[in-house]
Design a protein around this motif. Structure first.
Motif, PDB file in Angstrom:
ATOM      1  N   PHE A 115      -5.969  -2.753  -3.157  1.00 51.18           N
ATOM      2  CA  PHE A 115      -4.872  -1.893  -3.733  1.00 51.18           C
ATOM      3  C   PHE A 115      -4.431  -1.088  -2.744  1.00 51.18           C
ATOM      4  O   PHE A 115      -4.981  -0.301  -1.718  1.00 51.18           O
ATOM      5  CB  PHE A 115      -5.789  -0.911  -4.749  1.00 51.18           C
ATOM      6  N   GLU A 116      -2.948  -0.836  -2.597  1.00 50.30           N
ATOM      7  CA  GLU A 116      -2.259  -0.335  -1.415  1.00 50.30           C
ATOM      8  C   GLU A 116      -1.147   0.867  -2.555  1.00 50.30           C
ATOM      9  O   GLU A 116      -0.708   0.497  -3.482  1.00 50.30           O
ATOM     10  CB  GLU A 116      -1.370  -1.022  -0.898  1.00 50.30           C
ATOM     11  N   LEU A 117      -1.327   2.307  -1.855  1.00 52.01           N
ATOM     12  CA  LEU A 117      -0.275   3.082  -2.316  1.00 52.01           C
ATOM     13  C   LEU A 117       0.831   2.837  -1.484  1.00 52.01           C
ATOM     14  O   LEU A 117       0.815   3.153  -0.207  1.00 52.01           O
ATOM     15  CB  LEU A 117      -0.697   4.587  -2.157  1.00 52.01           C
ATOM     16  N   ILE A 156       1.949   1.274  -6.751  1.00 48.52           N
ATOM     17  CA  ILE A 156       0.533   0.577  -6.485  1.00 48.52           C
ATOM     18  C   ILE A 156       0.671  -0.968  -6.280  1.00 48.52           C
ATOM     19  O   ILE A 156       1.324  -1.565  -7.161  1.00 48.52           O
ATOM     20  CB  ILE A 156      -0.413   1.143  -7.246  1.00 48.52           C
ATOM     21  N   TYR A 215      -3.273   6.005  -8.021  1.00 50.50           N
ATOM     22  CA  TYR A 215      -4.113   5.541  -7.058  1.00 50.50           C
ATOM     23  C   TYR A 215      -5.660   5.744  -6.952  1.00 50.50           C
ATOM     24  O   TYR A 215      -6.432   5.211  -6.920  1.00 50.50           O
ATOM     25  CB  TYR A 215      -3.501   5.576  -5.711  1.00 50.50           C
ATOM     26  N   GLU A 251       0.331   8.846  -6.590  1.00 52.72           N
ATOM     27  CA  GLU A 251      -0.928   9.067  -5.960  1.00 52.72           C
ATOM     28  C   GLU A 251      -2.052   9.501  -6.923  1.00 52.72           C
ATOM     29  O   GLU A 251      -3.194   9.128  -6.566  1.00 52.72           O
ATOM     30  CB  GLU A 251      -0.481  10.398  -5.030  1.00 52.72           C
ATOM     31  N   HIS A 297      -4.854   2.685   1.503  1.00 48.70           N
ATOM     32  CA  HIS A 297      -5.351   1.163   0.920  1.00 48.70           C
ATOM     33  C   HIS A 297      -6.690   1.351   0.865  1.00 48.70           C
ATOM     34  O   HIS A 297      -7.401   1.939   1.553  1.00 48.70           O
ATOM     35  CB  HIS A 297      -4.896   0.172   2.119  1.00 48.70           C
TER      36      HIS A 297
END
Length: 95
Positions: A48-50, A59, A86, A83, A39
């Protein structure tokens, strides 16, 4: 007392002049369990969070302002693609 800095995520870089404009969707609620693996820093108004769930990743973008936070998410992708996306968001190459 322990230092708090390890719990902070990175700050996203400013958007580049030429960047990919992402499509953000309302949360799909496809599963009951979502694992956040990375994050961005929570000191910003946009987080933003993966996220990983059901063998895929996406995301999540949460905008926090004066009212209730509003969350959106990208398409669900293969883990490697999410990934990479992100990292591109963090570098300012996509939003």
């Amino acid at each position: 007392m322990a230092e708090l800095w390890p719990f902070h995520g990175p700050h996203p870089a400013p958007l580049l002049a030429v960047h990919e404009r992402l499509t953000w969707y309302s949360p799909a609620n496809r599963t009951h369990r979502v694992r956040v693996t990375r994050h961005s820093c929570e000191c910003r108004s946009i987080l933003f969070e993966l996220c990983h769930a059901a063998g895929q990743a996406f995301i999540r973008r949460t905008i926090r302002g004066n009212g209730d936070p509003v969350a959106h998410e990208t398409d669900w992708l293969l883990t490697a693609a999410a990934e990479c996306l992100y990292q591109r968001i963090l570098r300012g190459e996509a939003r």
